[in-house]
Design a protein around this motif. Structure first.
Motif, PDB file in Angstrom:
ATOM      1  N   ARG A   2       0.726  -1.342  -0.053  1.00 43.95           N
ATOM      2  CA  ARG A   2      -0.058   0.088  -0.153  1.00 43.95           C
ATOM      3  C   ARG A   2       0.973   1.245  -0.024  1.00 43.95           C
ATOM      4  NH1 ARG A   2      -5.410  -0.938   2.144  1.00 43.95           N
ATOM      5  NH2 ARG A   2      -5.756  -3.049   2.336  1.00 43.95           N
ATOM      6  N   TRP A  37     -11.955   3.683  -2.368  1.00 41.20           N
ATOM      7  CA  TRP A  37     -11.754   2.223  -1.388  1.00 41.20           C
ATOM      8  C   TRP A  37     -12.916   2.237  -0.501  1.00 41.20           C
ATOM      9  CZ3 TRP A  37      -8.904  -0.461  -4.002  1.00 41.20           C
ATOM     10  CH2 TRP A  37      -7.570  -0.532  -4.588  1.00 41.20           C
ATOM     11  N   ILE A  47      -4.616  -6.425  -7.697  1.00 39.37           N
ATOM     12  CA  ILE A  47      -3.892  -5.948  -6.273  1.00 39.37           C
ATOM     13  C   ILE A  47      -2.952  -6.789  -5.903  1.00 39.37           C
ATOM     14  CG2 ILE A  47      -4.214  -5.416  -3.926  1.00 39.37           C
ATOM     15  CD1 ILE A  47      -7.059  -4.115  -4.871  1.00 39.37           C
ATOM     16  N   ARG A  85      -1.495  -1.415  -4.316  1.00 42.90           N
ATOM     17  CA  ARG A  85      -2.642  -0.476  -4.010  1.00 42.90           C
ATOM     18  C   ARG A  85      -2.240   0.777  -3.319  1.00 42.90           C
ATOM     19  NH1 ARG A  85      -7.585  -2.476  -0.867  1.00 42.90           N
ATOM     20  NH2 ARG A  85      -7.654   0.084  -0.325  1.00 42.90           N
ATOM     21  N   VAL A 128      -3.739   1.557  -8.428  1.00 42.37           N
ATOM     22  CA  VAL A 128      -3.223   0.246  -8.529  1.00 42.37           C
ATOM     23  C   VAL A 128      -2.315  -0.066  -9.620  1.00 42.37           C
ATOM     24  CG1 VAL A 128      -3.840  -2.377  -8.815  1.00 42.37           C
ATOM     25  CG2 VAL A 128      -5.449  -0.817  -7.472  1.00 42.37           C
TER      26      VAL A 128
END
Length: 606
Positions: free
Chosen positions: A6, A61, A80, A85, A367
């Motif tokens: 992330r 999200w 992902i 992401r 992403v």
């Protein structure tokens, strides 16, 4: 699914293709910069991977994560799982033409020149903003200049299509999918023109969308669908627009597949507008629906956004099937969307207000997935020739109706003054330019832009409201209040929330009486507004006027008897007036609604 990496980026990064690698990059300096650095040739031009960019307007999200957890977005989940992401932080104004052009260029709107949904045609009429408004190269210009093929499908402000190594199908293709527009001339929509017949073969029009596909998205009958698409039916009917959105999206997928298979582009950029439009049309009905949502609309459309996103995930899957092991996928949105508690308290689709940005949120999605994706920024400055096209026609009624239905265009907009007709920029562009200047702290430039917007369209409520904010930040409270009252008179979007926010800003400046006046005036006009009554009570209480505060809190508890906060504040005001019985009743009621108030518990025990 394995834990995904992330990370976060800010809008302002464009893309550059170099072999199989995808960089998030800042492209160049503002227009007029000197000493350009020559464009670096792409790495490994004779081989390597390709890059597919999929734009999902308004994806957020907060809406996607529950669907991912439920297994309803398997293709996004797979992307992902094979990459990373992140959260994309956008900027105001949260308007698609500005943001998608920033994504494509790496420049802020005040530099790239796309500042509104519209620009002036040579005739003075409003035309949809196009590629001629862009003052800097887009990534497709840069990649094409490096003699690599590109494909661009439906990107905002890409009409008329520019000549590139590859193909561009401009955003105007969507207009030709609307009912009655199937024979629309595609001049300027496709470059090269030799690809026009291919586009005509592949586009999906509304009359080609099976009724069962729509019924999988909404609880409607075939007869209702037919009526919504019939000649003379209202252009802003949400069911009609749902069918249009499906047609537009499927057209985008088909064209992207053909471009990838037939042209083998190093970079393909594909844009889906429907993920934003579906929110504007149906987010008020998602459970729990906003207050006042008609039960029939909730029953019909409450599941539509979730079902549509699942269907779009299928479209994404079809595009992902094109990718090879050396290719890279980027999925990105321009902003987020208010799906939960942040939703505006309205079910209007925007036919009376420019209220669409109220539904937008700063945090979007990104992403990166596939063979080679790295995130370090790379700076380039280059000179790439740009085609300077002027709008070829005024905006069509269908295009205007779509923007009205989604809340991007006020019903009374498009009535410029003589000064407005002389302006090169539209009133909306001037207002957005002012918002950008305000965001960067240039109050003088912001005020100038807002005043020009008002001169161009005197009844532009949003520009008056923005001018009020600038004046207040400059410490000019009396003119600020006058400008805000004019905005309210003209019908600014969400007047209740706007009045409260403006009043709180006044109070922070020490202008408490002015703040009470602003909220009090609106509370008198809207006596059933819980938000106004609650905040009026608080402003009065903070000024020591507890009689008035108690009256406002009493009204707030009548409007919303389930508000623990209103009952608490009512009790505190009654206590200051030595009305102990009413205070005790109010505190008891507040604790029954929300027991987790230890200070109130101690007060009641005493």
């Amino acid at each position: 699914m394995s834990p995904a990496k992330r990370w976060a980026i800010a809008v302002g990064g464009a893309l550059v293709v170099a072999g199989a690698a995808l960089h998030l990059v800042r492209l160049g300096a503002p227009p007029g910069a000197t000493s350009p650095v020559p464009l670096r040739p792409a790495e490994n031009q004779t081989g390597g991977g390709r890059v597919l960019v999929v734009g999902l307007d308004g994806a957020d999200w907060r809406f996607l994560d529950p669907l991912l957890a439920a297994g309803k977005l398997p293709n996004l989940a797979r992307a992902i799982d094979h990459g990373a992401r992140g959260t994309l932080r956008s900027f105001v104004p949260l308007l698609s033409p500005l943001l998608w052009t920033t994504i494509a260029t790496g420049h802020a709107p005040e530099d790239h020149g796309v500042l509104d949904f519209f620009e002036r045609a040579p005739s003075g009429e409003l035309a949809m903003v196009g590629s001629g408004a862009r003052q800097v190269p887009a990534i497709w210009n840069i990649v094409s200049a490096a003699r690599q093929r590109v494909g661009v499908i439906g990107w905002w402000a890409s009409h008329p299509a520019e000549t590139v190594e590859g193909v561009i199908v401009s955003n105007r293709i969507n207009d030709s999918t609307f009912p009655g527009r199937e024979t629309t001339d595609l001049a300027g929509v496709v470059a090269p023109v030799g690809w026009t017949s291919r586009v005509e073969q592949l586009r999906v029009t509304t009359n080609q969308v099976p009724a069962e596909r729509i019924r999988a998205l909404a609880a409607v009958s075939p007869e209702e669908i037919a009526a919504a698409l019939a000649p003379g039916a209202p252009l802003e009917n949400p069911l009609r627009m749902l069918v249009q959105t499906v047609a537009m999206s499927e057209t985008t997928t088909r064209l992207a597949q053909a471009a990838w298979r037939e042209l083998d582009p190093r970079l393909l950029m594909v844009y889906y507008e429907g993920t934003d439009g579906i929110g504007h049309l149906f987010a008020p009905y998602v459970m729990p629906p906003v207050a006042g949502a008609p039960p029939a609309a909730v029953a019909r459309y409450g599941r539509t956004p979730e079902a549509f996103y699942a269907w779009i995930d299928g479209q994404l899957g079809e595009l992902m099937a094109l990718l090879g092991p050396a290719d890279t996928l980027l999925v990105v949105s321009d902003h987020g969307f208010q799906w939960g508690e942040g939703r505006p308290p309205t079910t209007e689709s925007g036919t009376l207000q420019r209220n669409a940005p109220l539904w937008h949120a700063l945090d979007g999605v990104v992403v990166v997935s596939g063979a080679a994706a790295r995130r370090e920024p790379v700076d380039y400055t280059q000179r790439v020739p740009l085609e300077r096209a002027t709008p070829d026609r005024a905006a069509s009624e269908e295009e205007l109706a779509q923007l009205r239905a989604l809340g991007y265009l006020a019903g009374g907009a498009g009535k410029p003054s003589a000064a407005g007709l002389a302006e090169k920029l539209t009133p909306g562009a001037l207002n957005n330019l002012g918002a950008r200047r305000l965001e960067t702290g240039d109050l003088a430039a912001a005020e100038e832009a807002f005043r020009r917007a008002i001169a161009a369209e005197p009844e532009y409520a949003g520009a008056h409201r923005n001018l009020a904010n600038v004046l207040l930040r400059r410490g000019e409270s009396a003119p600020a209040v006058a400008a805000f009252r004019e905005a309210l008179r003209l019908g600014v979007s969400d007047p209740e929330r706007g009045a409260v926010e403006f009043a709180l800003a006044l109070a922070e400046k020490g202008e408490r009486e002015a703040a009470i006046t602003v909220v009090g005036e609106q509370a008198a006009r809207r006596p059933d507004s819980y938000l106004l009554q609650l905040n009026l009570g608080t402003l009065l209480a903070e000024s020591g006027r507890f009689d008035g505060a108690l009256a406002a809190y009493r009204r707030a508890t009548e409007i919303d008897p389930q508000s623990a906060l209103a009952w608490r504040n009512r009790g505190l005001a009654a206590l200051r007036l030595v009305q102990h019985d009413e205070a005790a009743r109010a505190f008891t009621r507040s604790l029954a609604l929300d027991p987790d108030q230890p200070d109130l518990q101690r007060m009641v025990r005493r």
